[in-house]
Design a protein around this motif. Structure first.
Motif, PDB file in Angstrom:
ATOM      1  N   ALA A  32       0.820  -1.213   0.000  1.00 14.84           N
ATOM      2  CA  ALA A  32       0.000   0.000   0.000  1.00 14.84           C
ATOM      3  C   ALA A  32       0.854   1.262   0.000  1.00 14.84           C
ATOM      4  CB  ALA A  32      -0.916  -0.001   1.217  1.00 14.84           C
ATOM      5  N   ARG A  33       2.154   1.125   0.075  1.00 11.48           N
ATOM      6  CA  ARG A  33       3.040   2.288   0.178  1.00 11.48           C
ATOM      7  C   ARG A  33       3.419   2.875  -1.183  1.00 11.48           C
ATOM      8  NH1 ARG A  33       8.196   0.868   3.395  1.00 11.48           N
ATOM      9  NH2 ARG A  33       6.547   0.004   4.668  1.00 11.48           N
ATOM     10  N   THR A  34       3.299   2.118  -2.259  1.00 13.24           N
ATOM     11  CA  THR A  34       3.789   2.534  -3.567  1.00 13.24           C
ATOM     12  C   THR A  34       3.078   3.778  -4.086  1.00 13.24           C
ATOM     13  OG1 THR A  34       4.285   0.239  -4.059  1.00 13.24           O
ATOM     14  CG2 THR A  34       4.226   1.753  -5.920  1.00 13.24           C
ATOM     15  N   TYR A  35       1.764   3.738  -4.146  1.00 13.62           N
ATOM     16  CA  TYR A  35       1.021   4.882  -4.703  1.00 13.62           C
ATOM     17  C   TYR A  35       1.245   6.165  -3.901  1.00 13.62           C
ATOM     18  CZ  TYR A  35      -2.811   7.750  -6.378  1.00 13.62           C
ATOM     19  OH  TYR A  35      -3.551   8.780  -6.886  1.00 13.62           O
ATOM     20  N   PRO A  36       1.146   6.122  -2.564  1.00  8.15           N
ATOM     21  CA  PRO A  36       1.416   7.361  -1.826  1.00  8.15           C
ATOM     22  C   PRO A  36       2.830   7.906  -2.063  1.00  8.15           C
ATOM     23  CG  PRO A  36       0.310   5.801  -0.391  1.00  8.15           C
ATOM     24  CD  PRO A  36       0.642   5.077  -1.659  1.00  8.15           C
ATOM     25  N   MET A  37       3.812   7.009  -2.180  1.00 11.55           N
ATOM     26  CA  MET A  37       5.184   7.478  -2.430  1.00 11.55           C
ATOM     27  C   MET A  37       5.297   8.155  -3.794  1.00 11.55           C
ATOM     28  SD  MET A  37       7.292   7.440  -0.055  1.00 11.55           S
ATOM     29  CE  MET A  37       8.871   7.632  -0.818  1.00 11.55           C
ATOM     30  N   VAL A  38       4.659   7.584  -4.795  1.00 19.51           N
ATOM     31  CA  VAL A  38       4.680   8.197  -6.129  1.00 19.51           C
ATOM     32  C   VAL A  38       4.047   9.586  -6.077  1.00 19.51           C
ATOM     33  CG1 VAL A  38       3.743   8.024  -8.477  1.00 19.51           C
ATOM     34  CG2 VAL A  38       4.759   6.015  -7.386  1.00 19.51           C
ATOM     35  N   MET A  39       2.907   9.693  -5.394  1.00 17.53           N
ATOM     36  CA  MET A  39       2.222  10.991  -5.304  1.00 17.53           C
ATOM     37  C   MET A  39       3.042  12.000  -4.491  1.00 17.53           C
ATOM     38  SD  MET A  39      -0.184  10.479  -7.272  1.00 17.53           S
ATOM     39  CE  MET A  39      -0.898  12.083  -7.139  1.00 17.53           C
ATOM     40  N   ILE A  41       6.356  12.053  -4.146  1.00 16.34           N
ATOM     41  CA  ILE A  41       7.498  12.456  -4.976  1.00 16.34           C
ATOM     42  C   ILE A  41       7.050  13.429  -6.062  1.00 16.34           C
ATOM     43  CG2 ILE A  41       9.177  11.603  -6.666  1.00 16.34           C
ATOM     44  CD1 ILE A  41       9.366   9.053  -4.877  1.00 16.34           C
ATOM     45  N   ALA A  42       5.917  13.148  -6.708  1.00  9.39           N
ATOM     46  CA  ALA A  42       5.396  14.060  -7.733  1.00  9.39           C
ATOM     47  C   ALA A  42       5.072  15.422  -7.122  1.00  9.39           C
ATOM     48  CB  ALA A  42       4.155  13.459  -8.390  1.00  9.39           C
ATOM     49  N   SER A  43       4.535  15.423  -5.907  1.00  9.65           N
ATOM     50  CA  SER A  43       4.227  16.693  -5.233  1.00  9.65           C
ATOM     51  C   SER A  43       5.491  17.473  -4.922  1.00  9.65           C
ATOM     52  CB  SER A  43       3.448  16.429  -3.943  1.00  9.65           C
ATOM     53  OG  SER A  43       2.224  15.818  -4.230  1.00  9.65           O
ATOM     54  N   PHE A  44       6.526  16.781  -4.462  1.00  7.68           N
ATOM     55  CA  PHE A  44       7.797  17.461  -4.195  1.00  7.68           C
ATOM     56  C   PHE A  44       8.399  18.043  -5.470  1.00  7.68           C
ATOM     57  CE2 PHE A  44       8.356  15.200  -0.023  1.00  7.68           C
ATOM     58  CZ  PHE A  44       8.469  16.355   0.738  1.00  7.68           C
TER      59      PHE A  44
END
Length: 148
Positions: A32-39, A41-44
């Motif tokens: 469940a960690r993959t999608y939040p990490m992608v978002m 990183i994209a936000s940063f």
């Protein structure tokens, strides 16, 4: 794009909130960690892009912003922040789908959209697609409520 002094402060605030999310991801299931990490990183990346633009144009931004933020704009932001807070509080009571659809309808109307079909279809479709994605693909349980 027209940048203001407040934009830099908002970017810094969002970056701090994202750091809290990053620190909390250690407690999350690996799948469940993959999608939040992608978002995150994209936000940063987006925040970094805005800060770089702000630094490049800071002289003109500071000259234009000397008077501060208009009271009408501040009120507009505060009202929407209260709506976001209400949405967060209603998620547990009404469930994810119902509260997200209601918040989406409110957001589209508040932001000036007058297309009645879009005001109904977009929030409904987004809430259902996100619910299915989180529950079936990411295996994240969202709050259930009245309908789901």
């Amino acid at each position: 794009m027209k940048l203001k002094k407040w934009d830099l402060l908002v970017c810094i605030g969002f970056a701090l909130v994202l750091m809290i999310f990053v620190s909390d991801l250690g407690n999350t299931n690996e799948a469940a960690r993959t999608y939040p990490m992608v978002m995150i990183i994209a936000s940063f990346v987006c925040i970094a892009f805005l800060i770089i633009q702000w630094i490049r144009k800071r002289k003109t931004i500071l000259e234009e912003d000397a008077g501060g933020m208009e009271k009408k704009r501040v009120l507009y932001i505060v009202v929407y922040c209260v709506a976001v807070l209400l949405y967060i509080l209603l998620i547990d009571k009404l469930g994810y789908v119902v509260s997200t659809v209601l918040f989406g309808i409110y957001s589209l109307i508040y932001l000036g959209n007058r297309n009645k079909l879009a005001i109904i279809v977009i929030p409904l479709a987004a809430a259902v697609v996100l619910y299915l994605m989180f529950s079936n693909i990411l295996f994240v349980q969202l709050p259930s409520g009245i309908l789901i």
